[in-house]
Design a protein around this motif. Structure first.
Motif, PDB file in Angstrom:
ATOM      1  N   LEU A 274      60.873  45.026  63.641  1.00 23.33           N
ATOM      2  CA  LEU A 274      61.657  44.297  64.637  1.00 23.33           C
ATOM      3  C   LEU A 274      63.141  44.378  64.322  1.00 23.33           C
ATOM      4  O   LEU A 274      63.958  44.670  65.184  1.00 23.33           O
ATOM      5  N   ILE A 275      63.460  44.133  63.040  1.00 20.50           N
ATOM      6  CA  ILE A 275      64.881  44.130  62.649  1.00 20.50           C
ATOM      7  C   ILE A 275      65.499  45.497  62.914  1.00 20.50           C
ATOM      8  O   ILE A 275      66.589  45.622  63.480  1.00 20.50           O
ATOM      9  N   LEU A 276      64.791  46.565  62.510  1.00 15.54           N
ATOM     10  CA  LEU A 276      65.372  47.903  62.634  1.00 15.54           C
ATOM     11  C   LEU A 276      65.458  48.349  64.078  1.00 15.54           C
ATOM     12  O   LEU A 276      66.368  49.084  64.454  1.00 15.54           O
ATOM     13  N   ASN A 277      64.494  47.924  64.900  1.00 14.39           N
ATOM     14  CA  ASN A 277      64.459  48.444  66.262  1.00 14.39           C
ATOM     15  C   ASN A 277      65.119  47.547  67.291  1.00 14.39           C
ATOM     16  O   ASN A 277      65.532  48.017  68.332  1.00 14.39           O
ATOM     17  N   LYS A 278      65.179  46.253  67.016  1.00 17.48           N
ATOM     18  CA  LYS A 278      65.636  45.344  68.057  1.00 17.48           C
ATOM     19  C   LYS A 278      67.009  44.720  67.796  1.00 17.48           C
ATOM     20  O   LYS A 278      67.552  44.072  68.665  1.00 17.48           O
ATOM     21  N   THR A 279      67.533  44.854  66.588  1.00 15.90           N
ATOM     22  CA  THR A 279      68.834  44.229  66.349  1.00 15.90           C
ATOM     23  C   THR A 279      69.920  45.296  66.265  1.00 15.90           C
ATOM     24  O   THR A 279      69.645  46.464  65.968  1.00 15.90           O
ATOM     25  N   ARG A 280      71.146  44.845  66.497  1.00 15.69           N
ATOM     26  CA  ARG A 280      72.280  45.768  66.410  1.00 15.69           C
ATOM     27  C   ARG A 280      72.415  46.329  65.008  1.00 15.69           C
ATOM     28  O   ARG A 280      72.631  47.521  64.810  1.00 15.69           O
ATOM     29  N   ALA A 281      72.270  45.429  64.007  1.00 18.62           N
ATOM     30  CA  ALA A 281      72.427  45.858  62.619  1.00 18.62           C
ATOM     31  C   ALA A 281      71.373  46.908  62.272  1.00 18.62           C
ATOM     32  O   ALA A 281      71.650  47.886  61.586  1.00 18.62           O
ATOM     33  N   GLY A 282      70.140  46.697  62.789  1.00 18.65           N
ATOM     34  CA  GLY A 282      69.074  47.648  62.505  1.00 18.65           C
ATOM     35  C   GLY A 282      69.360  49.001  63.123  1.00 18.65           C
ATOM     36  O   GLY A 282      69.168  50.039  62.498  1.00 18.65           O
ATOM     37  N   LEU A 283      69.867  48.966  64.351  1.00 17.17           N
ATOM     38  CA  LEU A 283      70.212  50.209  65.030  1.00 17.17           C
ATOM     39  C   LEU A 283      71.295  50.941  64.247  1.00 17.17           C
ATOM     40  O   LEU A 283      71.211  52.148  63.992  1.00 17.17           O
ATOM     41  N   ALA A 284      72.320  50.179  63.821  1.00 17.70           N
ATOM     42  CA  ALA A 284      73.409  50.777  63.041  1.00 17.70           C
ATOM     43  C   ALA A 284      72.849  51.389  61.763  1.00 17.70           C
ATOM     44  O   ALA A 284      73.218  52.487  61.365  1.00 17.70           O
ATOM     45  N   PHE A 285      71.903  50.682  61.137  1.00 17.42           N
ATOM     46  CA  PHE A 285      71.329  51.190  59.890  1.00 17.42           C
ATOM     47  C   PHE A 285      70.618  52.515  60.140  1.00 17.42           C
ATOM     48  O   PHE A 285      70.773  53.469  59.373  1.00 17.42           O
ATOM     49  N   ARG A 286      69.865  52.575  61.238  1.00 17.35           N
ATOM     50  CA  ARG A 286      69.157  53.824  61.505  1.00 17.35           C
ATOM     51  C   ARG A 286      70.145  54.946  61.795  1.00 17.35           C
ATOM     52  O   ARG A 286      69.944  56.086  61.383  1.00 17.35           O
ATOM     53  N   ALA A 287      71.238  54.609  62.471  1.00 20.86           N
ATOM     54  CA  ALA A 287      72.252  55.626  62.770  1.00 20.86           C
ATOM     55  C   ALA A 287      72.876  56.142  61.485  1.00 20.86           C
ATOM     56  O   ALA A 287      72.995  57.343  61.258  1.00 20.86           O
ATOM     57  N   VAL A 288      73.240  55.203  60.589  1.00 18.93           N
ATOM     58  CA  VAL A 288      73.896  55.610  59.347  1.00 18.93           C
ATOM     59  C   VAL A 288      72.951  56.456  58.510  1.00 18.93           C
ATOM     60  O   VAL A 288      73.340  57.458  57.921  1.00 18.93           O
ATOM     61  N   SER A 289      71.653  56.066  58.486  1.00 18.59           N
ATOM     62  CA  SER A 289      70.782  56.834  57.604  1.00 18.59           C
ATOM     63  C   SER A 289      70.437  58.195  58.176  1.00 18.59           C
ATOM     64  O   SER A 289      70.069  59.087  57.442  1.00 18.59           O
ATOM     65  N   SER A 290      70.600  58.384  59.499  1.00 15.38           N
ATOM     66  CA  SER A 290      70.335  59.741  59.952  1.00 15.38           C
ATOM     67  C   SER A 290      71.583  60.613  59.860  1.00 15.38           C
ATOM     68  O   SER A 290      71.483  61.788  59.590  1.00 15.38           O
ATOM     69  N   ASN A 291      72.754  60.042  60.029  1.00 11.16           N
ATOM     70  CA  ASN A 291      73.970  60.836  59.834  1.00 11.16           C
ATOM     71  C   ASN A 291      75.182  59.933  59.671  1.00 11.16           C
ATOM     72  O   ASN A 291      75.672  59.349  60.631  1.00 11.16           O
TER      73      ASN A 291
ATOM     74  N   LEU B 221      64.696  52.224  51.266  1.00  8.53           N
ATOM     75  CA  LEU B 221      65.706  51.634  52.159  1.00  8.53           C
ATOM     76  C   LEU B 221      67.103  51.986  51.668  1.00  8.53           C
ATOM     77  O   LEU B 221      68.007  52.255  52.464  1.00  8.53           O
ATOM     78  N   ILE B 222      67.303  51.973  50.359  1.00  4.52           N
ATOM     79  CA  ILE B 222      68.622  52.306  49.826  1.00  4.52           C
ATOM     80  C   ILE B 222      68.807  53.810  49.777  1.00  4.52           C
ATOM     81  O   ILE B 222      69.873  54.339  50.107  1.00  4.52           O
ATOM     82  N   PHE B 223      67.740  54.543  49.409  1.00  6.61           N
ATOM     83  CA  PHE B 223      67.867  56.000  49.332  1.00  6.61           C
ATOM     84  C   PHE B 223      68.207  56.589  50.694  1.00  6.61           C
ATOM     85  O   PHE B 223      69.056  57.462  50.820  1.00  6.61           O
ATOM     86  N   LYS B 224      67.528  56.093  51.725  1.00 15.32           N
ATOM     87  CA  LYS B 224      67.693  56.638  53.068  1.00 15.32           C
ATOM     88  C   LYS B 224      69.152  56.551  53.522  1.00 15.32           C
ATOM     89  O   LYS B 224      69.671  57.485  54.108  1.00 15.32           O
ATOM     90  N   ALA B 225      69.773  55.446  53.200  1.00 15.73           N
ATOM     91  CA  ALA B 225      71.141  55.249  53.678  1.00 15.73           C
ATOM     92  C   ALA B 225      72.156  55.944  52.784  1.00 15.73           C
ATOM     93  O   ALA B 225      73.186  56.394  53.260  1.00 15.73           O
ATOM     94  N   THR B 226      71.884  56.042  51.491  1.00 13.61           N
ATOM     95  CA  THR B 226      72.932  56.513  50.586  1.00 13.61           C
ATOM     96  C   THR B 226      72.524  57.707  49.748  1.00 13.61           C
ATOM     97  O   THR B 226      73.316  58.200  48.971  1.00 13.61           O
ATOM     98  N   THR B 227      71.280  58.195  49.865  1.00 15.19           N
ATOM     99  CA  THR B 227      70.708  59.219  48.994  1.00 15.19           C
ATOM    100  C   THR B 227      70.837  58.852  47.512  1.00 15.19           C
ATOM    101  O   THR B 227      71.023  59.692  46.669  1.00 15.19           O
ATOM    102  N   LEU B 228      70.728  57.570  47.233  1.00 16.37           N
ATOM    103  CA  LEU B 228      70.816  57.123  45.845  1.00 16.37           C
ATOM    104  C   LEU B 228      69.524  56.447  45.442  1.00 16.37           C
ATOM    105  O   LEU B 228      68.880  55.786  46.252  1.00 16.37           O
ATOM    106  N   ILE B 229      69.150  56.614  44.176  1.00 10.91           N
ATOM    107  CA  ILE B 229      68.025  55.851  43.674  1.00 10.91           C
ATOM    108  C   ILE B 229      68.606  54.633  42.962  1.00 10.91           C
ATOM    109  O   ILE B 229      69.405  54.767  42.039  1.00 10.91           O
ATOM    110  N   ASN B 230      68.226  53.452  43.429  1.00 10.38           N
ATOM    111  CA  ASN B 230      68.760  52.235  42.830  1.00 10.38           C
ATOM    112  C   ASN B 230      67.859  51.813  41.672  1.00 10.38           C
ATOM    113  O   ASN B 230      66.781  51.278  41.866  1.00 10.38           O
TER     114      ASN B 230
END
Lengths: 316, 471, 256
Positions: free
Chosen positions: A172-189, A31-40
């Motif tokens: 549900l969170i990733l697909n149905k909420t605004r924050a989840g959508l934003a997260f998917r957008a950020v992690s793809s670009n 979850l963290i790597f996808k968004a930031t390419t970092l290993i926490n």
């Protein structure tokens, strides 16, 4: 030495439930790597802290176990947001070293603080799946059911069900909420997401929050297997989770879960059960950890993007 | 930014004098250590210098090549166990083991580095962190004779102690009570010295520049013919080889190695030393080694009085402090101690490089503040600092045995101050002779030169006195 | 005398997913020529550079340089045949001094290895001294000696662009590809840069492939123009003819 196929299902069940736990922690990493390419590297310690929160709330304050877990997950999610906001956001995510150093520093501090508060001895935490609840009809015993002549522990079933529910909620969170959508957008670009007005910093904080909550879940689930909670409980789990994340592909959420499960299976079946033939049972715990290391090396050699990774791996 | 106090042309007589003084101080520091310190403190110094070699190894990859390597504890462990096994079981000499250890480390580096460095991203971090976690468990494997060689969970001791042969007994400190550790100190200093020389040469030439180019811009490096995976893997293997050398030194110094000495925590110690000292600087590795050992030691001793929980005398306090240091340095001093020291020294002295024709690249007079200079007065103040610092250091030493820290601190400051005052003094007199200063500068300049020289001499006399007292 | 093409780009197509960045592009370059490659933003100019310098793989097509197939080489091998480039957004090494940056420029033609460097063998010292002298000469040629020992980080943009040029020059390149060398420069700097490029070409027998938006400069020094639009070549030939081509004018001014 002969191959004892009677006990194979035991090892498979065991591997699947261990693997589910690795998958949960691997999910926190990805979850963290996808968004930031970092290993926490503090993932394990944050999870351990979460497990101790459950310990305090449930064992010391007497709260209902599931409520304690929910509260602990919320609290560690809050801690994750706090860390992201205060410690990692000031740094350029393209420059890996500073943020890795920060997470290593956190690893040390959290471990030390927990060590000072709770010492380094194992503290018993109630197993959420110790016994079947009363309403389940008894089929063999109150802690297991007989399947294929082997004992399928209630613990294993409980872990699988919990993970399935957690994954459903995450979906549900990733697909149905605004924050989840934003997260998917950020992690793809990141760049395009920023251009269309997504608040990237807040979104990364969101990623840290879910990651920390999932880590806590994994730590609570693994605690009964380790005899309880202690500050160093996540050290080896984190290595297996890293192997699982690498195997599944560092940028694939589903891959992380499946990779973790595969690592658990490999550990239990290939190394422990199969390994009995090759070496001697006594030394298997040693080779188990080495297996994690070998999995990472083999994945890098033959399929650097992992089994389910989608990121085009750049050859240099 | 204010102008530097002294401006010298590279390789000019003044610049050389400045360098000689630095070498002199370094020699004094090296000589004093085995003469003044107690045997157990020499042991600590040995450990610090060994850590410096290992930190330099990490630095090669992290600092100079920009790749994250977090598992050098395993390379140290391999070096240490190979050494222990060859010396104890096969009766080899340490010097005979040395090439074996270097080659084994190199091969391990290639095996681990090649798959990870072929692809872009954090994969090296992933592999090396797993490598550090796995290594302590591997030495316990009973099969293939591994546990027999490594001693398994009990560790492996080398029964023959390293003592000075009769023809080396003249080495400072190598006599009587502290003979053993002092002799090992000199071996370690020699190895460290050679390592520093070789690595500096490597980094300041064609292959080293390629390594730095990869760190700064990979695409650019490739266009100019740098074979990225080959150079990265080569550099990582050299680093692994150096890590194994540190392991050999560890075994030579302690005479005992065990799997639990080479855990992930040691790997983190190396990273902390790297950050504390300065990522991407050779001097940083040295400073980092000293500080890691010193902080570890300090926290162990104050944990119990502070009522903190301890386990085997090794409490959580050191970890917490190190964690805090990591975060604070990453935020506020990403260049480490060395960058802070360089900041100070850039205010003191500027060395102007030369053109191939041997002329300064910029005229020195560009840095000359002219008639209104107050440098002579500043130099007088500077010249007073070293003797005062040294006196404080001396006092502290008698009440506390944190000698390593005080020595390092006092001497380092002194190295900067006294000769600078001396140089400023003579520079100002020269400028006066050339008509660039008012007559009033003469008094303070003469005074600065005198006091600076006295301060320098004072330190030298002090060193000689300690030398004579203890020898 | 018949001039033989030095660089031959034939049928290069590059696709990223569904996007066609270069569409069946072909052109040739003669030895000693200055070729201007122009086109609106996103026309695929930098993509072509990345194909020639092997950062991207073309989907189809080939690039031949002096009879050698560049597409069969990997990125670090391109410099061996004498093909060098600069970058639109600079690809210097800020952690090194300017002179060291230029010294790495000749990495391909120098030999010192880890052993000879670590031990400072005589062969390595000789090569190093010679390399340093040549780097100094390259800096002198571009008027950069006063920053030779400064770190590359923090110098003005125009200076950095000249350092990139010096770094490419030290290796005695045969083909040099300049990616928007004039971007970010002042008017006066652009004029002197144009003169510099011409002078350097004459002095070092260079062949120059130039991508540039600054039209006055491109038209001033190019001997041949290739115009791209949406990855396709729309015109090719003598600058004075190409600039009056209706399709080119349309691509630049927009249709209708």
């Amino acid at each position: 030495m002969t191959w004892n196929f009677d006990v194979l299902p035991d090892f498979i069940f065991n591997g699947l439930s261990l693997g589910a736990i690795y998958g949960t922690v691997a999910l926190a990493l990805v979850l963290i790597f996808k968004a930031t390419t970092l290993i926490n590297f503090a993932t394990g310690e944050l999870a351990m802290l979460g497990a101790f929160l459950v310990y305090v709330l449930h064992m010391e304050q007497g709260l209902w176990l599931w409520l304690s877990m929910l509260l602990a997950m919320l609290l560690s999610a809050g801690l994750g947001v706090l860390i992201e906001r205060s410690l990692t956001r000031p740094f350029d995510p393209e420059d890996h070293l500073p943020v890795v150093l920060i997470t290593l520093g956190l690893f040390l501090i959290i471990n030390a603080v927990a060590g000072d508060i709770w010492n380094y001895q194992v503290r018993i935490l109630t197993n959420p799946f110790g016994k079947f609840p009363d309403w389940v009809p008894s089929v063999g015993g109150d802690r297991f059911v007989e399947v294929l002549g082997s004992r399928l522990k209630y613990q294993s079933i409980g872990i699988w069900v919990t993970l399935a529910v957690a994954l459903f909620v995450l979906g549900l969170i990733l697909n149905k909420t605004r924050a989840g959508l934003a997260f998917r957008a950020v992690s793809s670009n990141v760049e395009s997401a920023r251009l269309v007005g997504v608040h990237t910093g807040r979104t990364l904080g969101f990623g840290w929050a879910i990651a920390s909550a999932f880590g806590t879940l994994g730590a609570v689930l693994v605690a009964p297997q380790l005899g309880g909670v202690n500050p160093n409980m996540m050290a080896t789990i984190l290595i297996y989770a890293l192997a699982g994340a690498a195997l599944g592909g560092l940028d694939s959420l589903g891959g992380a879960v499946l990779g973790g499960i595969l690592v658990g299976l490999i550990q239990a079946v290939l190394v422990t059960w199969g390994g009995v033939v090759v070496f001697g049972q006594l030394y298997m715990s040693i080779l188990q950890l080495a297996a994690a290391f070998l999995i990472i090396l083999i994945v890098l050699l033959f399929r650097p993007s992992g089994l389910f990774g989608t990121r085009r791996v750049e050859r240099v | 930014m204010s102008a530097p106090l002294v401006v010298v042309a590279k390789d000019s007589a003044e610049h050389k004098r400045w360098q000689y003084v630095q070498w002199l101080y370094l020699a004094g520091f090296l000589l004093l250590t085995p003469l003044v310190l107690e045997p157990f403190e020499i042991g600590k110094m040995n450990r610090a210098l060994i850590m410096s070699v290992a930190i330099l190894a990490v630095n090669l990859v992290v600092g100079f090549n920009g790749m994250l390597a977090l598992g050098h504890s395993a390379f140290m462990g391999i070096g240490a166990f190979v050494t222990a096994s060859m010396v104890q079981d096969e009766n080899w000499d340490y010097w005979q083991v040395l090439p074996v250890v270097l080659i084994v480390g190199f091969i391990m580096g290639v095996v681990i580095g090649l798959p990870a460095l072929r692809v872009k991203g954090l994969y090296l971090a992933l592999v090396t962190i797993a490598q550090a976690a796995v290594f302590p468990t591997l030495v316990n494997i009973d099969e293939l004779g591994i546990a027999a060689r490594t001693g398994g969970p009990n560790g492996k001791g080398v029964s023959e102690e390293v003592i000075a042969p009769s023809y080396l007994e003249w080495l400072p400190g190598v006599d009587g009570a502290r003979g053993g550790s002092a002799y090992r100190y000199w071996i370690i200093v020699l190895m460290l010295g050679i390592t520093l020389l070789v690595i500096t040469n490597y980094l300041r030439s064609r292959p080293g520049r390629a390594v730095l180019a990869i760190r700064d811009n990979e695409a650019g490096a490739a266009v100019y013919g740098v074979n990225l995976p080959v150079v990265k893997t080569m550099n990582f293997a050299i680093s692994a080889s150096l890590g194994s050398l540190a392991g050999l030194m560890w075994c030579l110094d302690k005479g005992f190695v065990a799997g639990q000495d080479f855990t992930f925590l040691l790997a983190i110690d190396l990273i902390i030393g790297l950050v504390l000292g300065g990522v991407g600087t050779i001097q940083g590795s040295l400073v980092g080694g000293l500080f890691v050992v010193w902080v570890n030691d300090l926290t162990k001793r104050i944990s119990i009085p502070l009522g903190l929980y301890t386990l085997n005398g090794d409490g959580p306090l050191a970890k917490a402090i190190f964690g805090l240091i990591l975060i604070l340095f990453t935020f506020f001093a990403p260049g480490g101690i060395v960058s802070l020291a360089r900041l100070v020294s850039s205010k003191l002295i500027k060395v102007v490089p030369l053109t191939p024709a041997g002329e300064p690249i910029e005229p020195l007079s560009n840095f000359d503040p002219g008639m209104e200079s107050t440098r002579a007065d500043a130099a007088v103040k500077l010249a007073v600092v070293p003797p005062v610092l040294l006196a404080i250091g001396w006092l502290l030493m008698s009440v506390n045995n944190l000698i390593v820290g005080v020595l390092a601190f006092g001497l380092r400051m002194t190295i900067l101050m006294a000769p600078v005052a001396m140089l400023v003094g003579s520079n100002e007199l020269k400028a006066h002779a050339a008509g660039n200063r008012p007559d009033s500068v003469q008094g303070p300049a003469n005074m600065a030169r005198l006091l600076g020289a006295a301060g320098t001499v004072f330190v030298i006399v002090y060193a000689v006195q300690r030398f004579v007292l203890n020898y | 005398m018949q001039r033989v093409a030095l660089l031959e780009v034939s049928d290069i197509t590059v696709r990223f997913g569904g996007i066609v960045a270069l569409d069946d592009l072909s052109f040739t370059m003669d030895e000693g020529q200055i070729l201007g490659l122009i086109g609106p933003n996103g026309a695929g100019k930098t993509t072509l550079f990345n194909v020639v310098s092997r950062i991207y793989d073309p989907t189809t097509g080939s690039v031949t340089f002096d009879g050698e197939d560049l597409t069969a080489m990997s990125a670090h091998e391109i410099s061996r045949v004498g093909v060098y480039r600069t970058f639109q957004n600079l690809a210097l090494w800020p952690g090194m001094t300017v002179i060291e940056n230029v010294m790495v420029g000749d990495h391909t033609n120098t030999k010192a290895n880890v052993m000879s460097s670590a031990l400072r063998l005589p062969s390595m010292r000789k090569e190093e001294a010679d390399l340093r002298d040549r780097a100094w000469a390259a800096l002198e040629e571009l008027n950069l000696t006063d920053v030779a020992y400064s770190p590359a980080a923090g110098l003005p943009f125009g200076t950095l662009k000249r350092i990139e040029l010096a770094r490419a020059l030290i290796a005695n390149p045969r083909l040099i590809m300049l990616d928007e060398p004039a971007s970010g420069l002042t008017h006066a700097e652009v004029d002197s840069l144009a003169q510099d490029i011409k002078d350097l070409r004459d002095r070092h027998n260079l062949t120059v492939l130039l991508v540039e938006h600054h039209m006055r400069m491109v038209l001033g020094i190019s001997e041949k123009l290739v115009v791209l639009n949406f990855g396709r070549k729309i015109a090719d030939g003598d600058p004075d003819v190409v600039r009056n081509d209706p399709e080119v004018i349309e691509a630049y001014l927009g249709s209708s």
